[in-house]
Design an enzyme around this catalytic site. Structure first.
Site, PDB file in Angstrom:
ATOM      1  N   ASP A  64       0.855  -1.205   0.000  1.00  0.00           N
ATOM      2  CA  ASP A  64       0.000   0.000   0.000  1.00  0.00           C
ATOM      3  C   ASP A  64       0.879   1.240   0.000  1.00  0.00           C
ATOM      4  O   ASP A  64       1.944   1.245   0.621  1.00  0.00           O
ATOM      5  CB  ASP A  64      -0.869   0.036   1.275  1.00  0.00           C
ATOM      6  N   ASP A  70      -1.974  10.579   9.961  1.00  0.00           N
ATOM      7  CA  ASP A  70      -3.209  10.550  10.749  1.00  0.00           C
ATOM      8  C   ASP A  70      -4.094   9.386  10.303  1.00  0.00           C
ATOM      9  O   ASP A  70      -4.778   8.770  11.121  1.00  0.00           O
ATOM     10  CB  ASP A  70      -3.962  11.884  10.729  1.00  0.00           C
ATOM     11  N   GLU A  93     -11.963  10.690  15.617  1.00  0.00           N
ATOM     12  CA  GLU A  93     -12.035  11.966  14.899  1.00  0.00           C
ATOM     13  C   GLU A  93     -11.985  11.733  13.400  1.00  0.00           C
ATOM     14  O   GLU A  93     -12.539  12.492  12.617  1.00  0.00           O
ATOM     15  CB  GLU A  93     -10.848  12.834  15.352  1.00  0.00           C
ATOM     16  N   GLU A  94     -11.354  10.613  12.992  1.00  0.00           N
ATOM     17  CA  GLU A  94     -11.160  10.346  11.560  1.00  0.00           C
ATOM     18  C   GLU A  94     -12.331   9.604  10.914  1.00  0.00           C
ATOM     19  O   GLU A  94     -12.330   9.408   9.702  1.00  0.00           O
ATOM     20  CB  GLU A  94      -9.883   9.501  11.362  1.00  0.00           C
ATOM     21  N   ASP A 114      -8.907  10.914  19.383  1.00  0.00           N
ATOM     22  CA  ASP A 114      -8.342  11.613  18.232  1.00  0.00           C
ATOM     23  C   ASP A 114      -6.956  10.999  18.060  1.00  0.00           C
ATOM     24  O   ASP A 114      -6.074  11.273  18.877  1.00  0.00           O
ATOM     25  CB  ASP A 114      -8.270  13.120  18.510  1.00  0.00           C
ATOM     26  N   LEU A 116      -4.335  11.333  16.075  1.00  0.00           N
ATOM     27  CA  LEU A 116      -3.154  12.185  15.914  1.00  0.00           C
ATOM     28  C   LEU A 116      -3.610  13.638  15.811  1.00  0.00           C
ATOM     29  O   LEU A 116      -3.728  14.210  14.728  1.00  0.00           O
ATOM     30  CB  LEU A 116      -2.348  11.759  14.679  1.00  0.00           C
ATOM     31  N   ASP A 117      -3.868  14.196  17.012  1.00  0.00           N
ATOM     32  CA  ASP A 117      -4.370  15.570  17.070  1.00  0.00           C
ATOM     33  C   ASP A 117      -3.220  16.545  16.766  1.00  0.00           C
ATOM     34  O   ASP A 117      -2.104  16.358  17.255  1.00  0.00           O
ATOM     35  CB  ASP A 117      -4.909  15.835  18.481  1.00  0.00           C
ATOM     36  N   GLU A 276     -11.584  15.880  22.363  1.00  0.00           N
ATOM     37  CA  GLU A 276     -10.670  16.978  22.706  1.00  0.00           C
ATOM     38  C   GLU A 276     -11.146  17.659  23.990  1.00  0.00           C
ATOM     39  O   GLU A 276     -10.473  17.624  25.008  1.00  0.00           O
ATOM     40  CB  GLU A 276     -10.579  17.980  21.540  1.00  0.00           C
TER      41      GLU A 276
HETATM   42  P1  P6P Z   1      -5.836  26.661  15.050  1.00  0.00           P
HETATM   43  C1  P6P Z   1      -5.265  20.948  15.848  1.00  0.00           C
HETATM   44  O1  P6P Z   1      -5.860  21.050  14.571  1.00  0.00           O
HETATM   45  C2  P6P Z   1      -6.311  21.357  16.867  1.00  0.00           C
HETATM   46  O2  P6P Z   1      -7.400  20.484  16.811  1.00  0.00           O
HETATM   47  C3  P6P Z   1      -5.696  21.386  18.266  1.00  0.00           C
HETATM   48  O3  P6P Z   1      -4.738  20.407  18.437  1.00  0.00           O
HETATM   49  C4  P6P Z   1      -5.099  22.782  18.323  1.00  0.00           C
HETATM   50  O4  P6P Z   1      -5.044  23.290  19.641  1.00  0.00           O
HETATM   51  C5  P6P Z   1      -6.060  23.612  17.459  1.00  0.00           C
HETATM   52  O5  P6P Z   1      -6.744  22.688  16.603  1.00  0.00           O
HETATM   53  C6  P6P Z   1      -5.314  24.601  16.596  1.00  0.00           C
HETATM   54  O6  P6P Z   1      -6.282  25.316  15.850  1.00  0.00           O
HETATM   55  O7  P6P Z   1      -7.140  27.222  14.528  1.00  0.00           O
HETATM   56  O8  P6P Z   1      -5.198  27.577  16.056  1.00  0.00           O
HETATM   57  O9  P6P Z   1      -4.873  26.202  13.975  1.00  0.00           O
END
Ligand code: P6P
Length: 339
Positions: A64, A70, A93-94, A114, A116-117, A276
């Site tokens: 693959d 993510d 989240e995905e 989530d 890979l936040d 989150e």
């Molecule tokens: P912005 C990452 O996309 C996220 O979900 C959080 O980890 C982070 O604090 C926030 O969004 C960042 O968002 O609008 O500041 O780029």
């Protein structure tokens, strides 16, 4: 069991869970979560090399294509959790829809995560993280989405894994406080490094963490309190990584506040309740801090009291030391926004 352990006892997370709860199924669940965190940490560390040299890296036997991290981490978590025998339904989240575990492999826990936040930070090697919340099903029947559309006060375990200079797992079991575990790559184990983590007395460092690029859309109270912190005799420092796990981890250890408020464009803010807002609020409160939405749906709302109606619902987030969260809530009164 006491919180203090000596290194010779290999103070692993599994030892801690069994010592504290004796709950074998919970230990199995957290072993699956740890495995997924370790595999995700490895993938993040190798990503550059794999892409750079076109190495197989995370490519599987059928060749693959290299997956975006993510997507890869999401598959890792889903595979580990659906096959551990302790989970009944997952929300990622995905994934648009909940993932129901086949009855023959289902257990009593429900996990929102989530994988890979902050993954947009990966390509520039800025730290990212996994965030998760665990609930227990309250019935013996097949899981439904209602097993996870519950108030954050029902959370049994919440945690995050930070893929930074070290890979660190922060876990909170209801009633047992916040605990830090760092991955020892030579052992492949998360080792207990700090028990019952608390925010610094008095609120700690004067740090506020938010995306000021949104400031023109904030409400009067948020605009005013940030301006006051900037104009005070000893101005606050601004620190914003743009990865919630990194910004919240620093807030717990150093003090201060992290905010992603609602604004004129995004009435519910940007962050998601289930994987989150809730987990981070649960951890922050167990660490002796506060977790509010600020003004949400016309009233000042404690974050964990929300009852989400859909699995990807958003909420404003105002979390951190009591000194700073209280100052935000007081500012709503000063600005006449609270009846
Ligand atoms: P912005 C990452 O996309 C996220 O979900 C959080 O980890 C982070 O604090 C926030 O969004 C960042 O968002 O609008 O500041 O780029």
């Amino acid at each position: 069991a006491s919180d203090s352990v000596s290194v010779s006892q290999f103070p692993t997370l599994n030892r801690y869970i069994m010592g504290k709860t004796g709950d074998k199924e919970l230990a199995i669940l957290l072993m699956a979560l740890q495995l997924a965190c370790k595999a995700t940490s490895r993938a993040c560390n190798k990503a550059g090399i794999a892409m750079l040299f076109g190495l197989a890296g995370e490519v599987n036997s059928t060749g693959d294509d290299q997956k975006k991290l993510d997507v890869l981490s999401n598959e890792i978590f889903i595979d580990a959790l659906t096959n551990c025998g302790a989970c009944a339904v997952l929300v990622s989240e995905e994934n648009e829809d909940p993932i129901f575990v086949p009855q023959e492999k289902a257990g009593r826990f429900v996990v929102a995560f989530d994988p890979l936040d902050g993954s947009s930070n990966i390509d520039c090697n800025v730290s990212t993280g996994t965030i998760f919340a665990v609930y227990e099903k309250q019935h013996s029947g097949p899981a439904t989405v209602n097993d996870i559309l519950r108030t954050g006060n029902d959370i049994t375990v919440a945690g995050y894994c930070m893929y930074g200079a070290a890979t660190e797992l922060v876990i909170t079991f209801k009633g047992h406080g916040v605990h830090r575990f760092t991955l020892d790559p030579s052992l492949g184990e998360f080792v207990h490094i700090q028990a019952r983590v608390k925010l610094p007395e008095g609120g700690g460092k004067k740090i506020y963490s938010c995306n000021e690029g949104n400031s023109r859309n904030w409400d009067a109270a948020i605009k005013s309190i940030i301006a006051k912190w900037k104009d005070s005799d000893k101005p606050y420092a601004a620190r914003y990584v743009g990865s919630m796990v990194s910004d919240v981890h620093r807030t717990i250890l150093y003090g201060g506040i992290y905010l992603y408020p609602a604004d004129a464009k995004s009435k519910h803010g940007k962050l998601r309740v289930l994987y989150e807002g809730f987990p981070m609020a649960f951890i922050m409160e167990q660490a002796g801090g506060s977790a509010s939405c600020g003004m949400f749906k016309g009233k000042i709302q404690r974050l964990l009291d929300i009852v989400p109606e859909s699995i990807h619902e958003k909420c404003p987030v105002v979390i951190g030391c009591n000194r700073d969260v209280d100052a935000v809530l007081e500012e709503y009164k000063i600005q006449g926004l609270v009846l």
